[in-house]
Design a protein around this motif. Structure first.
Motif, PDB file in Angstrom:
ATOM      1  N   LYS A 148       0.821  -1.215   0.000  1.00  0.00           N
ATOM      2  CA  LYS A 148       0.000   0.000   0.000  1.00  0.00           C
ATOM      3  C   LYS A 148       0.854   1.263   0.000  1.00  0.00           C
ATOM      4  O   LYS A 148       0.492   2.272  -0.600  1.00  0.00           O
ATOM      5  CB  LYS A 148      -0.928   0.011   1.216  1.00  0.00           C
ATOM      6  CG  LYS A 148      -1.904  -1.150   1.254  1.00  0.00           C
ATOM      7  CD  LYS A 148      -2.823  -1.084   2.454  1.00  0.00           C
ATOM      8  CE  LYS A 148      -3.913  -0.056   2.255  1.00  0.00           C
ATOM      9  NZ  LYS A 148      -4.940  -0.113   3.326  1.00  0.00           N
ATOM     10  N   GLU A 149       1.994   1.198   0.695  1.00  0.00           N
ATOM     11  CA  GLU A 149       2.789   2.399   0.882  1.00  0.00           C
ATOM     12  C   GLU A 149       4.118   2.371   0.126  1.00  0.00           C
ATOM     13  O   GLU A 149       4.656   3.416  -0.205  1.00  0.00           O
ATOM     14  CB  GLU A 149       3.070   2.605   2.373  1.00  0.00           C
ATOM     15  CG  GLU A 149       1.807   2.821   3.194  1.00  0.00           C
ATOM     16  CD  GLU A 149       2.117   3.132   4.648  1.00  0.00           C
ATOM     17  OE1 GLU A 149       3.301   3.122   5.037  1.00  0.00           O
ATOM     18  OE2 GLU A 149       1.159   3.385   5.394  1.00  0.00           O
ATOM     19  N   ILE A 210       4.860   2.049  13.409  1.00  0.00           N
ATOM     20  CA  ILE A 210       3.742   1.380  14.064  1.00  0.00           C
ATOM     21  C   ILE A 210       3.481   2.029  15.427  1.00  0.00           C
ATOM     22  O   ILE A 210       4.308   1.923  16.335  1.00  0.00           O
ATOM     23  CB  ILE A 210       4.040  -0.126  14.244  1.00  0.00           C
ATOM     24  CG1 ILE A 210       4.269  -0.776  12.880  1.00  0.00           C
ATOM     25  CG2 ILE A 210       2.887  -0.812  14.976  1.00  0.00           C
ATOM     26  CD1 ILE A 210       4.728  -2.216  12.955  1.00  0.00           C
ATOM     27  N   PRO A 211       2.346   2.707  15.608  1.00  0.00           N
ATOM     28  CA  PRO A 211       2.056   3.365  16.887  1.00  0.00           C
ATOM     29  C   PRO A 211       2.108   2.431  18.090  1.00  0.00           C
ATOM     30  O   PRO A 211       2.486   2.850  19.192  1.00  0.00           O
ATOM     31  CB  PRO A 211       0.652   3.938  16.677  1.00  0.00           C
ATOM     32  CG  PRO A 211       0.581   4.199  15.212  1.00  0.00           C
ATOM     33  CD  PRO A 211       1.330   3.055  14.583  1.00  0.00           C
ATOM     34  N   ASP A 242      -6.647  -4.229   6.992  1.00  0.00           N
ATOM     35  CA  ASP A 242      -5.369  -3.863   7.593  1.00  0.00           C
ATOM     36  C   ASP A 242      -5.193  -4.560   8.938  1.00  0.00           C
ATOM     37  O   ASP A 242      -6.152  -4.756   9.688  1.00  0.00           O
ATOM     38  CB  ASP A 242      -5.283  -2.350   7.820  1.00  0.00           C
ATOM     39  CG  ASP A 242      -5.200  -1.587   6.514  1.00  0.00           C
ATOM     40  OD1 ASP A 242      -4.563  -2.081   5.574  1.00  0.00           O
ATOM     41  OD2 ASP A 242      -5.780  -0.493   6.429  1.00  0.00           O
ATOM     42  N   LEU A 243      -3.966  -4.921   9.235  1.00  0.00           N
ATOM     43  CA  LEU A 243      -3.589  -5.446  10.538  1.00  0.00           C
ATOM     44  C   LEU A 243      -2.222  -4.833  10.838  1.00  0.00           C
ATOM     45  O   LEU A 243      -1.179  -5.443  10.592  1.00  0.00           O
ATOM     46  CB  LEU A 243      -3.515  -6.977  10.523  1.00  0.00           C
ATOM     47  CG  LEU A 243      -3.391  -7.629  11.884  1.00  0.00           C
ATOM     48  CD1 LEU A 243      -4.753  -7.699  12.570  1.00  0.00           C
ATOM     49  CD2 LEU A 243      -2.804  -9.029  11.758  1.00  0.00           C
ATOM     50  N   SER A 244      -2.244  -3.605  11.337  1.00  0.00           N
ATOM     51  CA  SER A 244      -1.011  -2.803  11.291  1.00  0.00           C
ATOM     52  C   SER A 244      -0.607  -2.159  12.598  1.00  0.00           C
ATOM     53  O   SER A 244       0.305  -1.334  12.615  1.00  0.00           O
ATOM     54  CB  SER A 244      -1.172  -1.716  10.232  1.00  0.00           C
ATOM     55  OG  SER A 244      -2.148  -0.764  10.643  1.00  0.00           O
ATOM     56  N   GLY A 245      -1.272  -2.474  13.699  1.00  0.00           N
ATOM     57  CA  GLY A 245      -0.903  -1.860  14.953  1.00  0.00           C
ATOM     58  C   GLY A 245      -1.073  -0.362  14.979  1.00  0.00           C
ATOM     59  O   GLY A 245      -0.414   0.348  15.726  1.00  0.00           O
ATOM     60  N   ARG A 247      -0.660   1.567  12.192  1.00  0.00           N
ATOM     61  CA  ARG A 247       0.080   2.240  11.104  1.00  0.00           C
ATOM     62  C   ARG A 247      -0.856   2.745  10.031  1.00  0.00           C
ATOM     63  O   ARG A 247      -0.705   3.860   9.528  1.00  0.00           O
ATOM     64  CB  ARG A 247       1.104   1.272  10.504  1.00  0.00           C
ATOM     65  CG  ARG A 247       1.825   1.835   9.286  1.00  0.00           C
ATOM     66  CD  ARG A 247       2.902   0.897   8.771  1.00  0.00           C
ATOM     67  NE  ARG A 247       3.451   1.350   7.502  1.00  0.00           N
ATOM     68  CZ  ARG A 247       4.438   0.739   6.852  1.00  0.00           C
ATOM     69  NH1 ARG A 247       5.000  -0.338   7.367  1.00  0.00           N
ATOM     70  NH2 ARG A 247       4.876   1.211   5.692  1.00  0.00           N
ATOM     71  N   ALA A 248      -1.845   1.935   9.663  1.00  0.00           N
ATOM     72  CA  ALA A 248      -2.781   2.326   8.605  1.00  0.00           C
ATOM     73  C   ALA A 248      -3.943   3.083   9.226  1.00  0.00           C
ATOM     74  O   ALA A 248      -4.683   2.525  10.027  1.00  0.00           O
ATOM     75  CB  ALA A 248      -3.272   1.105   7.852  1.00  0.00           C
ATOM     76  N   THR A 249      -4.115   4.330   8.856  1.00  0.00           N
ATOM     77  CA  THR A 249      -5.221   5.132   9.388  1.00  0.00           C
ATOM     78  C   THR A 249      -6.036   5.718   8.234  1.00  0.00           C
ATOM     79  O   THR A 249      -6.580   6.798   8.328  1.00  0.00           O
ATOM     80  CB  THR A 249      -4.693   6.272  10.277  1.00  0.00           C
ATOM     81  OG1 THR A 249      -3.748   7.050   9.537  1.00  0.00           O
ATOM     82  CG2 THR A 249      -4.027   5.711  11.520  1.00  0.00           C
ATOM     83  N   TYR A 250      -6.133   4.963   7.130  1.00  0.00           N
ATOM     84  CA  TYR A 250      -6.824   5.442   5.935  1.00  0.00           C
ATOM     85  C   TYR A 250      -7.570   4.296   5.302  1.00  0.00           C
ATOM     86  O   TYR A 250      -7.330   3.144   5.639  1.00  0.00           O
ATOM     87  CB  TYR A 250      -5.830   6.027   4.932  1.00  0.00           C
ATOM     88  CG  TYR A 250      -4.641   5.146   4.711  1.00  0.00           C
ATOM     89  CD1 TYR A 250      -4.697   4.097   3.776  1.00  0.00           C
ATOM     90  CD2 TYR A 250      -3.473   5.291   5.460  1.00  0.00           C
ATOM     91  CE1 TYR A 250      -3.615   3.269   3.597  1.00  0.00           C
ATOM     92  CE2 TYR A 250      -2.408   4.465   5.275  1.00  0.00           C
ATOM     93  CZ  TYR A 250      -2.468   3.448   4.351  1.00  0.00           C
ATOM     94  OH  TYR A 250      -1.406   2.594   4.163  1.00  0.00           O
TER      95      TYR A 250
END
Length: 250
Positions: A148-149, A210-211, A242-245, A247-250
């Motif tokens: 994605k990024e 990763i927050p 998403d399974l990103s802790g 990281r993905a906020t979109y």
């Protein structure tokens, strides 16, 4: 652990001998499914079968997903052994190398594409007809936040995982009017053996985004993939989870 309703389902899991694939197989068996593990590592397959046999029906196949003829033969073998195929999880993948694009080895680029992207095309092409026969199926393709990024110094991996997202959306739309669902999941860093091929610098780069400040576990991704492979996942197709802790906020 919540038990999923996978009783009587027959699943193929690529990259199933270790890491995420092995964890998926364990969760599926605990939820009543039969599983076929596909992997290139025969020793790992033997160990996985020994470990999982007490949980239910397990068959193993040495499969190189980059070789379509091998995939097609294995699909036929599994269908005969288990009586059909209703679930496909594409977890087989390789990391490639961490280097600038201008220095990226051509043979490594092709190897990453052949396993990570062509391999999923091969398994879907070979297995979807079995799902169409019974008009039921669940396909989950393991992509990545890199798809994605785009991660720097990981061009082949990033491109292959972006391709997985595109393939998932396309096939999901093709099969939308059937009872076959096709979705992808984009994890951030999951703690598996695959990280042995990734530099500490690259791991640090990914963790810094990763927050939650930690890697995900195979148990956490198994819980989400398990639901995606259940009958309850009925109105999502061509979707990217998403399974990103954080990281993905979109």
């Amino acid at each position: 652990m919540n038990t999923l309703d996978l009783k009587g389902r027959r699943a193929v899991i690529t990259g199933g001998a270790r890491g995420m694939g092995f964890a998926f197989a364990k969760r599926f068996l605990q939820s009543g499914a039969s599983v076929a593990l596909w992997d290139v590592n025969e020793t790992a397959l033997a160990h996985a079968k020994t470990a999982l046999d007490p949980l239910g029906d397990v068959v193993v196949n040495k499969v190189d997903v980059s070789d379509y003829a091998t995939v097609e033969a294995a699909a036929n073998s599994v269908s005969e052994a288990l009586g059909g195929i209703e679930i496909l999880v594409n977890a087989a993948g390789i990391a490639g190398v961490n280097t600038a694009l201008v220095d990226y080895p051509l043979d490594t680029w092709n190897a990453v594409m052949n396993v990570n992207l062509n391999g999923i095309f091969h398994t879907c092409r070979a297995i979807v007809p079995y799902m169409q026969t019974s008009d039921y199926g669940r396909i989950v393709n393991i992509s990545s936040m890199a798809g994605k990024e785009g991660n720097p110094n990981a061009s082949a991996y990033s491109v292959s995982k972006a391709g997985v997202i595109g393939l998932t959306k396309s096939l999901g739309k093709e099969l939308a009017t059937s009872n076959i669902r096709v979705n992808a999941i984009c994890p951030a860093v999951i703690k598996t053996e695959m990280l042995d091929d990734v530099t500490e610098e690259q791991i640090g780069y990914m963790l810094a985004k990763i927050p939650m400040g930690r890697m995900g576990t195979v148990e956490e991704i198994s819980a989400m993939v398990g639901w995606m492979c259940s009958q309850e996942c009925s109105y999502s197709t061509g979707a990217v989870f998403d399974l990103s802790g954080g990281r993905a906020t979109y």
